[in-house]
Scaffold this active site. Structure first.
Site, PDB file in Angstrom:
ATOM      1  N   LYS A 131       0.856  -1.242   0.054  1.00 34.26           N
ATOM      2  CA  LYS A 131       0.119  -0.040   0.166  1.00 34.26           C
ATOM      3  C   LYS A 131       0.655   1.246  -0.115  1.00 34.26           C
ATOM      4  O   LYS A 131       0.688   2.196  -0.815  1.00 34.26           O
ATOM      5  CB  LYS A 131      -1.014   0.059   1.527  1.00 34.26           C
ATOM      6  CG  LYS A 131      -2.105   1.240   1.341  1.00 34.26           C
ATOM      7  CD  LYS A 131      -2.926   1.188   2.429  1.00 34.26           C
ATOM      8  CE  LYS A 131      -2.071   1.509   3.602  1.00 34.26           C
ATOM      9  NZ  LYS A 131      -3.107   1.415   4.808  1.00 34.26           N
ATOM     10  N   ASP A 155      -6.720   1.211   0.635  1.00 39.52           N
ATOM     11  CA  ASP A 155      -6.827   1.369   2.471  1.00 39.52           C
ATOM     12  C   ASP A 155      -8.103   1.119   2.760  1.00 39.52           C
ATOM     13  O   ASP A 155      -8.924   0.629   1.806  1.00 39.52           O
ATOM     14  CB  ASP A 155      -6.396   2.792   2.864  1.00 39.52           C
ATOM     15  CG  ASP A 155      -7.240   3.787   2.304  1.00 39.52           C
ATOM     16  OD1 ASP A 155      -8.265   3.796   1.707  1.00 39.52           O
ATOM     17  OD2 ASP A 155      -7.317   4.901   2.666  1.00 39.52           O
TER      18      ASP A 155
END
Length: 216
Positions: free
Chosen positions: A120, A138
């Site tokens: 991420k 997210d």
């Protein structure tokens, strides 16, 4: 959800916000990298408060590494998991100096080899600092993708794969920011503000929240 709906959704996002970007404050790829590492399980607001103080004193790998973990902690102690993050940041700075001439690498593999940098974080840096059409999934993007049915998936990897597959190429670079902002301010976790949503008529969420009555 069909391709026509997805296209219209991202056309509306672009019309409402033609140049979306992260709410983390930064001026260099390195500042962004450190801010994203610090932002894990923390709000952008809390990270910005800390980095405003930190970057005035140290905003390069050499300068932050010279602080050492204990002094770095004094700048970021208001952020969750600050001790672990301080160790990761110091080690990341060391590796950047020793292996990358003090520069942030532009490859996913090199980024993910840094302490505290997962897929991420690497996606955020590649997208925001270097303009790559990556999507960092997210909690906000995961929720919006599933709730709207834009790209439903059981985990973040599945959602990321589907977003990259389904989002029209022309919108892929900015999709990450549009979806995060939409999840942060409109399609919020407990009670999505469906009455104030620019894609409500396209969204396939069945239990849309009605306009609150005045006084409630």
């Amino acid at each position: 959800m069909n391709a026509e709906k997805r296209l219209e959704i991202f056309q509306r996002f672009r019309q409402a916000n033609p140049q979306p970007t992260t709410e983390l404050e930064y001026t260099t790829p390195f500042e962004l990298l450190i801010a994203v590492i610090l932002s894990a399980q923390a709000t952008d607001v809390s990270v910005n408060k800390a980095t405003r103080r930190l970057y005035l004193v140290a905003n390069t790998p050499a300068a932050i590494h010279a602080l050492g973990a204990e002094e770095l902690e004094s700048y970021i102690k208001t952020i969750g998991l600050y001790r672990t993050k301080a160790k990761n940041v110091i080690e990341t700075c060391r590796l950047l100096i020793e292996q990358h001439n003090g520069e942030v690498p532009r490859s996913r593999e090199a980024l993910q080899a840094l302490p505290g940098v997962g897929r991420k974080t690497a996606n955020v840096v590649l997208n925001t600092a270097f303009g790559e059409p990556t999507i960092a999934v997210d909690t906000h993007i995961f929720r919006v993708s599933n709730r709207t049915n834009i790209a439903p998936g059981k985990n973040v990897d599945e959602v990321e794969r589907k977003l990259l597959k389904f989002i029209p190429t022309d919108f892929r670079h900015d999709a990450h920011h549009w979806l995060i902002l939409h999840g942060r301010y409109t399609c919020i976790a407990r009670k999505p503000q469906c009455w104030n949503c620019i894609i409500a008529d396209l969204c396939e969420y069945k239990d849309k929240t009605p306009l609150p009555e005045k006084g409630i």
